[in-house]
Design a protein around this motif. Structure first.
Motif, short mmCIF file in Angstrom:
data_model
loop_
_atom_site.label_atom_id
_atom_site.label_comp_id
_atom_site.label_asym_id
_atom_site.label_seq_id
_atom_site.Cartn_x
_atom_site.Cartn_y
_atom_site.Cartn_z
N THR A 1 26.29 -1.11 4.93
CA THR A 1 27.36 -1.32 3.95
C THR A 1 26.93 -1.13 2.51
O THR A 1 27.76 -0.90 1.65
CB THR A 1 27.94 -2.74 4.07
N TYR B 1 34.86 -1.62 -2.17
CA TYR B 1 34.65 -1.34 -0.75
C TYR B 1 33.65 -2.32 -0.16
O TYR B 1 33.84 -2.85 0.93
CB TYR B 1 34.16 0.10 -0.55
N VAL C 1 34.23 -5.09 2.89
CA VAL C 1 33.42 -5.09 4.10
C VAL C 1 32.74 -6.45 4.30
O VAL C 1 32.72 -6.99 5.40
CB VAL C 1 32.36 -3.97 4.05
N THR C 2 32.24 -7.03 3.21
CA THR C 2 31.58 -8.33 3.35
C THR C 2 32.59 -9.42 3.71
O THR C 2 32.28 -10.33 4.47
CB THR C 2 30.84 -8.72 2.06
N GLY D 1 35.10 -8.96 5.55
CA GLY D 1 35.25 -8.79 7.00
C GLY D 1 34.10 -9.42 7.75
O GLY D 1 34.30 -10.08 8.78
N PHE D 2 32.89 -9.25 7.24
CA PHE D 2 31.71 -9.81 7.90
C PHE D 2 31.83 -11.33 8.04
O PHE D 2 31.59 -11.90 9.11
CB PHE D 2 30.45 -9.44 7.12
#
Lengths: 239, 454
Positions: B180, B187, B191-192, B194-195
């Motif tokens: 990532t 972005y 993504v983080t 989501g993590f």
């Protein structure tokens, strides 16, 4: 053998190809200029040489070593140093701190050498010495440009890449910057210069290439191109 | 500022620079102050914070310890002293301070990622969860991977699991980071985010391993200080009453861990790694073409941040002795980020204060019915804590966008040495009754005159 040799290089942004097989060489000690209109691919060429953009085809050879796939920070160690377009100084760092970042990767062997190089930069740009504690982001465009060049010099480049140093600057400061670029070159640093200011750039460079929509359309000694009617017509605004 | 007032001097310099530089190799122009040695003392010092910082930086290491240690001891003693107004009413002051210790640790870790390297991580709670679950999975009797029956002595299981938790979270940081960190800005944030949710949902749904929504109970804790009064030791959640309750003990453990984390992070900040982080934060492309391996250093920031978050998670698991997925929802990520932004991104001491504000303030109001004789409904105020944090952030962004304690960078190559020298110089200058004089115009004049002389 040439210091920098680009052979048949193409660079693409997604599916759009910005450079279609550009070849150019820079000899040791030369001041070579790349001129061209907006969108001709000048900055793309620069980014490919410094490694921020990977070419899709062709090769880049620096000092006999193929660097086509080399990471940008490793190219710095080889001595390819770029003063990026739009200056790219670290806005929150002071002038001194910005200059210190210049020699981040190419460190000095001794403190004395470091001081000597720093003094040399301050000699070329007394304005930077005056403003050594000022934060980069608060300086004028011309000063930022000086700082970007000074920072690149702190790395003692073997090949200095200057991307449009005259962009957005007043004519008087442009003249000053070009004088200093000539001076840096005269002191033995090889320079690859990208410019739109064709008059100034061509009159000062040993050789020049004219880029048009991703192709090299002309090349030759700077003064010869300056006299070339086609170049005059396209870039100097005189027929 | 215009440069047009000295183009002549500059051009004179430029044309003569070739010859001067030849000379410079043998003797430096002595009129120039030594490179990089002058700035700090001559910078105009804006406020109290700058003065305090300069004063602190100029102190010798032993003196810093001599002042720092009693100060830390004072803070450690707070839940024992229980000062009248400061002590919370609704919840035990000791547990509040323990919670503060954990969030402070998280803030320090998150500050490395967000404040130092400038990578917006919205899923930091994921690392906190991984740290907590690592300890819980290894020591809870509910877990299939419980090791306390086999070779982990129950008394020391927690301590033995702490390094495991650090390692596991560091590796998870590496796993999350390597794909990532090629992304930038928004972005990366998404993504983080989501993590963080993935970790929580995994914990919630892997019933056979994590116990799902029921969680894992009876997590190990250090079994020390066993006496008749405390049959399970002072760290047990059973030790809930009195002044020296489990909360206070856990607070003390977290203070030790915070001091260690601060020393590690502080040393990193002053090193080349720290300089690289600042450069990446300011302009990633520029950093790369200055020869900074940006990807590697971003990954380092992620891994170090994750490891510190893991320590905090392990603390949490040990203190509460019970982990459930709901403790690791996204709102906690925001709260942690709030602590960092509130305290001042990039300032590792500031973010500790930020953590204190975030943890302490709601607890301050909880259960309080009057303040200075004015009747208030503290519970109601505490219920609206997110509203108040939101308002506080909005106000902060308007009036103090860099946080309560904005960071100053200290990245000069010869850092510490410089500050000591600067301090001496400052003393001299103020002794001469000229504290405000900026001497940096002097070298320029010297350069100009030297240029004219040639």
């Amino acid at each position: 053998m040439a210091l920098l040799e680009i052979t048949d290089m193409s660079v693409a942004y997604g599916r759009i190809e910005a450079l279609h097989g550009v070849s150019l060489t820079v000899e040791q000690g030369e001041l070579v200029t790349l001129i061209g209109a907006n969108g001709a691919g000048k900055t793309t060429t620069m980014r490919a040489v410094s490694g921020l953009r990977a070419p899709s085809r062709g090769s880049i050879v620096f000092d006999g070593k193929d660097i086509t796939r080399m990471k940008p920070h490793l190219r710095v160690l080889e001595g390819i140093i770029q003063a990026p377009e739009g200056r790219g100084v670290f806005p929150g760092m002071t002038v001194t701190e910005n200059l210190e970042m210049g020699c981040y990767a190419r460190t000095f062997e001794s403190k004395a050498q470091h001081d000597e190089t720093l003094d040399h930069v301050f000699e070329l740009f007394p304005r930077l010495a005056e403003r050594r504690d000022q934060v980069g982001g608060t300086m004028s465009g011309g000063e930022q440009q000086m700082l970007a060049i000074g920072r690149a010099l702190m790395a003692r480049p073997r090949l200095l890449l200057l991307d449009e140093p005259s962009m957005g600057l007043a004519p008087m400061i442009i003249a000053q910057i070009f004088r200093i670029v000539s001076e840096i070159n005269a002191q033995g640093t090889t320079v690859l210069l990208v410019e739109q200011n064709a008059q100034q750039a061509l009159s000062r460079s040993h050789r020049a290439y004219v880029l048009e929509t991703g192709n090299v359309v002309r090349s030759g000694p700077g003064r010869e191109l300056l006299a070339d009617p086609a170049v005059k017509d396209a870039y100097l605004g005189v027929a | 500022m215009s440069t047009s007032d000295t183009p002549d001097a500059t051009s004179a310099k430029a044309t003569s620079a070739k010859s001067t530089s030849a000379k410079a190799t043998t003797s430096r122009p002595t009129s120039l102050p030594p490179a990089g040695r002058t700035p700090v003392a001559q910078r105009p010092h804006a406020g109290l914070g700058d003065r305090l910082r300069l004063w602190w930086d100029a102190l010798a290491r032993p003196t810093q310890w001599a002042i720092g240690v009693p100060f830390i001891l004072l803070i450690a003693a707070l839940p024992v002293i229980r000062p009248p107004l400061l002590t919370t009413v609704g919840t035990d002051f000791g547990s509040v301070m323990a919670q503060f210790g954990m969030v402070a640790l998280i803030a320090i870790g998150l500050n490395v990622v967000v404040g130092q390297a400038g990578l917006l991580d919205l899923g930091y709670v994921g690392f906190y969860a991984i740290g907590a679950y690592t300890v819980a999975l290894l020591t809870s009797p509910d877990s299939p991977w419980n090791l306390t029956d086999d070779w982990l002595s129950n008394d020391w299981a927690w301590l033995a699991c702490l390094p495991v938790a650090i390692a596991v979270t560091a590796i998870s940081g590496l796993i999350l980071g390597s794909p990532t960190l090629r992304l930038r800005g928004d972005y990366l944030a998404i993504v983080t985010l989501g993590f963080g949710e993935i970790v929580r949902l995994l914990a919630d749904n892997l019933d056979s391993v994590t116990g799902g929504g029921r969680g894992l109970s009876q997590v190990a804790y250090p079994r020390v200080g066993v006496s008749e009064e405390h049959p399970n030791g002072v760290f047990s959640a059973g030790n809930a009453s009195g002044t020296l309750n489990a909360g206070v003990w856990w607070f003390w453990v977290s203070i030790v861990l915070i001091v260690i984390a601060l020393l590690v992070v502080g040393n990193l900040e002053r090193s080349r790694v720290g300089r690289a982080w600042v450069a990446i934060r300011e302009d990633e492309d520029a950093a790369e073409i200055m020869g900074v391996p940006t990807f590697r250093f971003k990954l380092w920031a992620f891994v170090i941040g994750a490891a510190i978050g893991g320590i905090s998670g392990a603390l949490y698991a040990g203190q509460v002795q019970f982990v459930v997925p709901t403790n690791f929802n996204v709102i906690n990520s925001m709260l942690f980020l709030c602590a960092v932004v509130l305290g001042g991104q990039g300032n590792k001491l500031g973010v500790i204060v930020g953590a204190f504000v975030v943890v302490y303030l709601p607890n301050f109001f909880l259960g309080r019915t009057e303040i200075f004789g004015i009747p208030i409904d503290g519970n109601e105020i505490a219920n609206y804590k997110y509203l108040f944090f939101g308002l506080a952030l909005v106000l902060l962004m308007i009036f103090r966008p860099q946080g309560l304690f904005p960071a100053r960078q200290k990245l000069l190559t010869y850092g510490r040495e410089l500050y000591v020298a600067a301090r001496a110089a400052a003393r001299k200058v103020s002794g001469a009754g000229d504290g405000s004089g900026r001497a940096d115009a002097v070298p320029a004049v010297d350069v100009a005159t030297e240029g004219d002389a040639r």
